[in-house]
Design an enzyme around this catalytic site. Structure first.
Site, PDB file in Angstrom:
ATOM      1  N   LYS A   1       0.785  -1.163   0.002  1.00  0.00           N
ATOM      2  CA  LYS A   1      -0.136   0.053  -0.074  1.00  0.00           C
ATOM      3  C   LYS A   1       0.752   1.326  -0.053  1.00  0.00           C
ATOM      4  CE  LYS A   1      -1.490   1.915   3.975  1.00  0.00           C
ATOM      5  NZ  LYS A   1      -1.760   3.321   4.132  1.00  0.00           N
ATOM      6  N   ASN A   2       2.059   1.197   0.829  1.00  0.00           N
ATOM      7  CA  ASN A   2       2.611   2.560   1.183  1.00  0.00           C
ATOM      8  C   ASN A   2       3.680   2.777   0.011  1.00  0.00           C
ATOM      9  OD1 ASN A   2       0.878   3.077   3.357  1.00  0.00           O
ATOM     10  ND2 ASN A   2       2.714   2.357   4.913  1.00  0.00           N
TER      11      ASN A   2
ATOM     12  N   ARG B   1      -4.733  10.213   3.244  1.00  0.00           N
ATOM     13  CA  ARG B   1      -3.761  11.150   3.828  1.00  0.00           C
ATOM     14  C   ARG B   1      -2.560  11.140   2.691  1.00  0.00           C
ATOM     15  NH1 ARG B   1      -1.268  13.963   7.447  1.00  0.00           N
ATOM     16  NH2 ARG B   1       1.158  13.494   7.135  1.00  0.00           N
TER      17      ARG B   1
ATOM     18  N   CYS C   1      -6.078  12.911  11.926  1.00  0.00           N
ATOM     19  CA  CYS C   1      -5.969  11.812  11.967  1.00  0.00           C
ATOM     20  C   CYS C   1      -5.952  11.082  13.291  1.00  0.00           C
ATOM     21  CB  CYS C   1      -4.594  11.547  11.096  1.00  0.00           C
ATOM     22  SG  CYS C   1      -3.748  10.207  11.703  1.00  0.00           S
TER      23      CYS C   1
ATOM     24  N   ARG D   1      -0.556  15.466  12.293  1.00  0.00           N
ATOM     25  CA  ARG D   1       0.495  14.871  11.116  1.00  0.00           C
ATOM     26  C   ARG D   1       0.926  16.161  10.353  1.00  0.00           C
ATOM     27  NH1 ARG D   1      -1.405   9.411   9.973  1.00  0.00           N
ATOM     28  NH2 ARG D   1       0.128   9.287   8.234  1.00  0.00           N
ATOM     29  N   PRO D   2       1.983  16.656  10.674  1.00  0.00           N
ATOM     30  CA  PRO D   2       2.540  18.010  10.223  1.00  0.00           C
ATOM     31  C   PRO D   2       2.995  17.556   8.744  1.00  0.00           C
ATOM     32  CG  PRO D   2       3.985  16.953  11.782  1.00  0.00           C
ATOM     33  CD  PRO D   2       2.797  16.285  12.032  1.00  0.00           C
ATOM     34  N   ILE D   3       3.104  18.722   7.898  1.00  0.00           N
ATOM     35  CA  ILE D   3       3.812  18.621   6.659  1.00  0.00           C
ATOM     36  C   ILE D   3       5.098  19.626   6.543  1.00  0.00           C
ATOM     37  CG2 ILE D   3       1.894  17.355   5.501  1.00  0.00           C
ATOM     38  CD1 ILE D   3       1.389  20.062   4.195  1.00  0.00           C
ATOM     39  N   ASP D   4       5.621  19.845   7.787  1.00  0.00           N
ATOM     40  CA  ASP D   4       6.469  21.256   7.508  1.00  0.00           C
ATOM     41  C   ASP D   4       7.862  20.682   6.851  1.00  0.00           C
ATOM     42  OD1 ASP D   4       6.398  19.329  10.047  1.00  0.00           O
ATOM     43  OD2 ASP D   4       8.481  20.326  10.307  1.00  0.00           O
ATOM     44  N   GLN D   5       8.078  19.428   7.003  1.00  0.00           N
ATOM     45  CA  GLN D   5       9.319  18.713   6.347  1.00  0.00           C
ATOM     46  C   GLN D   5       9.211  18.757   4.642  1.00  0.00           C
ATOM     47  OE1 GLN D   5      12.450  18.415   8.429  1.00  0.00           O
ATOM     48  NE2 GLN D   5      10.972  19.486   9.499  1.00  0.00           N
TER      49      GLN D   5
ATOM     50  N   ASP E   1       3.940   0.499  12.147  1.00  0.00           N
ATOM     51  CA  ASP E   1       2.684   0.117  11.506  1.00  0.00           C
ATOM     52  C   ASP E   1       2.405  -1.575  11.953  1.00  0.00           C
ATOM     53  OD1 ASP E   1       3.047   1.759   8.297  1.00  0.00           O
ATOM     54  OD2 ASP E   1       2.342   2.348  10.467  1.00  0.00           O
TER      55      ASP E   1
ATOM     56  N   ARG F   1      -9.028   0.089   3.668  1.00  0.00           N
ATOM     57  CA  ARG F   1      -8.214   1.085   3.189  1.00  0.00           C
ATOM     58  C   ARG F   1      -6.939   0.575   2.754  1.00  0.00           C
ATOM     59  NH1 ARG F   1      -6.360   4.361   6.629  1.00  0.00           N
ATOM     60  NH2 ARG F   1      -4.761   4.665   4.872  1.00  0.00           N
TER      61      ARG F   1
HETATM   62  C1  EPZ Z   1       3.810   6.979   6.376  1.00  0.00           C
HETATM   63  O1  EPZ Z   1       3.147   8.009   7.162  1.00  0.00           O
HETATM   64  C2  EPZ Z   1       2.937   5.807   6.494  1.00  0.00           C
HETATM   65  N1  EPZ Z   1       1.903   6.023   5.281  1.00  0.00           N
HETATM   66  C3  EPZ Z   1       2.457   5.350   7.894  1.00  0.00           C
HETATM   67  O2  EPZ Z   1       1.844   4.267   7.828  1.00  0.00           O
HETATM   68  C4  EPZ Z   1       3.688   5.049   8.609  1.00  0.00           C
HETATM   69  O3  EPZ Z   1       3.189   5.046  10.030  1.00  0.00           O
HETATM   70  C5  EPZ Z   1       4.497   6.194   8.643  1.00  0.00           C
HETATM   71  O4  EPZ Z   1       5.279   6.561   7.255  1.00  0.00           O
HETATM   72  C6  EPZ Z   1       5.966   6.037   9.404  1.00  0.00           C
HETATM   73  O5  EPZ Z   1       6.525   4.770   8.945  1.00  0.00           O
HETATM   74  C7  EPZ Z   1       2.170   6.215   4.225  1.00  0.00           C
HETATM   75  O6  EPZ Z   1       3.195   5.621   3.783  1.00  0.00           O
HETATM   76  C8  EPZ Z   1       0.830   6.585   3.273  1.00  0.00           C
HETATM   77  P1  EPZ Z   1       6.247  10.187   8.630  1.00  0.00           P
HETATM   78  P2  EPZ Z   1       3.880   9.357   7.007  1.00  0.00           P
HETATM   79  O7  EPZ Z   1       6.406  11.496   7.863  1.00  0.00           O
HETATM   80  O8  EPZ Z   1       4.676   9.655   5.824  1.00  0.00           O
HETATM   81  C9  EPZ Z   1       6.761  13.410  11.726  1.00  0.00           C
HETATM   82  C10 EPZ Z   1      -0.268   2.870   7.844  1.00  0.00           C
HETATM   83  O9  EPZ Z   1      -0.699   2.279   8.694  1.00  0.00           O
HETATM   84  N2  EPZ Z   1       6.726  14.339  10.640  1.00  0.00           N
HETATM   85  O10 EPZ Z   1       7.326   9.187   8.187  1.00  0.00           O
HETATM   86  O11 EPZ Z   1       2.998  10.612   7.221  1.00  0.00           O
HETATM   87  C11 EPZ Z   1       5.447  12.693  12.222  1.00  0.00           C
HETATM   88  O12 EPZ Z   1       4.586  13.843  13.026  1.00  0.00           O
HETATM   89  C12 EPZ Z   1       0.198   4.256   7.977  1.00  0.00           C
HETATM   90  O13 EPZ Z   1       0.153   2.362   6.721  1.00  0.00           O
HETATM   91  C13 EPZ Z   1       6.951  15.895  10.981  1.00  0.00           C
HETATM   92  O14 EPZ Z   1       7.399  16.434  11.965  1.00  0.00           O
HETATM   93  O15 EPZ Z   1       4.962   9.593   8.398  1.00  0.00           O
HETATM   94  C14 EPZ Z   1       5.817  11.570  12.909  1.00  0.00           C
HETATM   95  O16 EPZ Z   1       6.185  11.537  14.263  1.00  0.00           O
HETATM   96  C15 EPZ Z   1      -0.236   4.905   9.316  1.00  0.00           C
HETATM   97  N3  EPZ Z   1       6.874  16.685   9.923  1.00  0.00           N
HETATM   98  C16 EPZ Z   1       7.144  11.021  12.162  1.00  0.00           C
HETATM   99  O17 EPZ Z   1       7.514  12.534  11.393  1.00  0.00           O
HETATM  100  C17 EPZ Z   1       6.628  16.170   8.539  1.00  0.00           C
HETATM  101  O18 EPZ Z   1       6.448  17.181   7.702  1.00  0.00           O
HETATM  102  C18 EPZ Z   1       6.894  10.231  11.029  1.00  0.00           C
HETATM  103  O19 EPZ Z   1       6.211  10.680   9.989  1.00  0.00           O
HETATM  104  C19 EPZ Z   1       6.262  14.895   8.284  1.00  0.00           C
HETATM  105  C20 EPZ Z   1       6.372  13.939   9.444  1.00  0.00           C
END
Ligand code: EPZ
Length: 438
Positions: free
Chosen positions: A22-23, A93, A117, A122-126, A305, A397
């Protein structure tokens, strides 16, 4: 609304074949936008997140043709619309991957901010940091992210946290940017490597995916390709735990054992037997399950996950286990539901203390997110009596025909439709409002 009804206590046995990841798929499908020719993507899982991704592509003007059970031919050459509206984006998402793909191709993108969520903030600052480094300007208004760039130029990007989404989006935006982009502190998940391999099969020049430094040399043109998505590491892990929880003995096919290493090691510590072959594994239990501590971490650590699934298994082990969730601030919401089934779990911040009772009892429960739902299925399979799981749209999903695969392994599980009553319609209304993906 549909629900699962599970009669527990049956050992899982036989064979199950894992679907595409999926991811990986939710990033590769938007990445097709970057191609100047049609692409074929195979081993795409039949899940609602994929359905939504394909619908977004069609609404943009791409031609999407299903050419086999799990294969799609996508022609992005007629895409004119670079906006993903709120109504569609809110349901998934991962719609934020359209930001990176549209920016990388058209130097502009307009996508709804991901909604709230169940996992917490779920920030997107990065993501925005990466886009800005490449030369894009962004505005956030009315819940939409607007990106524009005169021109994208290679840059040095250092992520403050290891983030899968931002690493993927930085690659999507950088593949056609002029010059060299270096992404440091990059995520290393298998789906990151899969996206890089897909882009390279289109003629991109990406090196180092799977390590914490990814180098991308921008190219002018990306051509069509035929690509097969990797098997789903988390679906495979979920079935490993389900077989172990029922003290079964079964073969899981279409896996990449290397991707499962941290899960395999942890399950062996709990007392599960695992034998690895080239693209399959055998999982069986012939002794007691023992308490084990788990800390989630970015790949190659234990995947977040898989946290709710392994917690369910540990409720069946002897002794006290400690789970530390280091990625998400609210990933223990499933615990309330497991308690209804007799689990003895205490949560304090990012730590859950599990007193293994060795047994669970069937009960009516609700899935609150994708992996929490998977954990409840595992609990129902292992429990004595009947478990009814509501809000299974979360599960559908991310899992391709879960109940069919489990039935083939000998589980007594069926999906039933529940007529909309006054109560259900209230539930449905609230579910619809918060039917956010994770
Ligand atoms: C991906 O989410 C996966 N989703 C998630 O899987 C998974 O839990 C996560 O990666 C971690 O492996 C998809 O791939 C669609 P991150 P993502 O950006 O990309 C922080 C599932 O069950 N962060 O790696 O949204 C964030 O808050 C789902 O399949 C920032 O601070 O996760 C978190 O603490 C659930 N700023 C950490 O980083 C940002 O801009 C990891 O988030 C982005 C993230």
């Amino acid at each position: 609304m549909d629900k699962f009804i599970i009669k527990g206590g049956r050992k899982l046995h036989g064979e199950v074949t894992i679907s595409g990841a999926k991811n990986a798929a939710v990033a590769i499908l938007p990445a097709v936008i970057l191609s100047d020719e049609p692409c074929v993507v195979e081993n795409v899982p039949t899940i609602s997140d994929v359905t939504i991704s394909l619908r977004i592509l069609e609404e943009m003007g791409a031609e999407v043709t299903n050419i086999g059970k799990d294969a799609y031919r996508i022609d992005p050459t007629k895409i004119t619309n670079t906006c993903v509206p709120y109504e569609t984006a809110r349901k998934m998402r991962a719609s934020y991957y359209f930001l990176g793909a549209l920016l990388g191709k058209f130097n502009k993108a307009r996508v709804s901010m991901p909604g709230g969520c169940p996992l917490g903030d779920r920030p997107i600052d990065q993501h925005l940091k990466a886009f800005s480094a490449l030369g894009a300007k962004y505005t956030l208004s009315q819940g939409m992210v607007d990106l524009t760039a005169e021109k994208l130029t290679g840059a040095q990007i250092f992520f403050d946290v290891v983030t899968v989404g931002a690493t993927m989006n930085a690659m999507l935006a950088a593949v056609k940017a002029e010059g060299l982009t270096i992404i440091e502190n990059a995520a290393k998940e298998p789906h990151i490597v899969d996206l890089a391999n897909f882009l390279n099969s289109m003629g991109a020049n990406i090196m180092g995916a799977g390590t914490d430094v990814i180098k991308i040399r921008g190219v002018e043109h990306l051509h069509g390709t035929t690509y097969t998505v990797i098997p789903d590491q988390i679906e495979a892990g979920t079935f490993m735990v389900a077989i172990a929880a029922t003290k079964g003995d079964a073969i899981i096919k279409n896996v990449i054992p290397k991707h499962l290493e941290s899960i395999t090691k942890k399950l062996e510590k709990i007392g599960v037997n695992i034998e690895q072959y080239d693209d399959s594994i055998r999982v069986w239990v012939d002794g007691p399950l023992v308490k084990t501590n788990v800390k989630t971490a970015p790949h190659p650590g234990f995947p977040t996950d898989m946290q709710s699934q392994i917690a369910t298994l540990l409720t069946l082990a002897e002794g006290t286990s400690i789970i530390t969730e280091n990625i998400w601030e609210q990933r223990f919401r499933y615990v309330d539901e497991l308690r209804r089934m007799g689990a003895d779990i205490t949560v304090n911040g990012k730590i859950a203390l599990i007193e293994g009772t060795g047994k669970l009892m069937g009960a009516p429960v609700k899935a609150c997110d994708l992996r929490a739902g998977a954990a409840l299925i595992i609990a129902g399979l292992a429990a004595s009596g009947v478990t009814e799981i509501e809000d299974i749209y979360h599960i559908e999903r991310g899992y391709d025909c879960m109940e069919g695969k489990l039935r083939a392994l000998g589980a007594d599980i069926e999906k039933v439709s529940v007529p909309d009553t006054a109560k259900n319609s209230t539930d449905k209304a609230s579910a619809k409002s918060d039917k956010e993906a994770v």
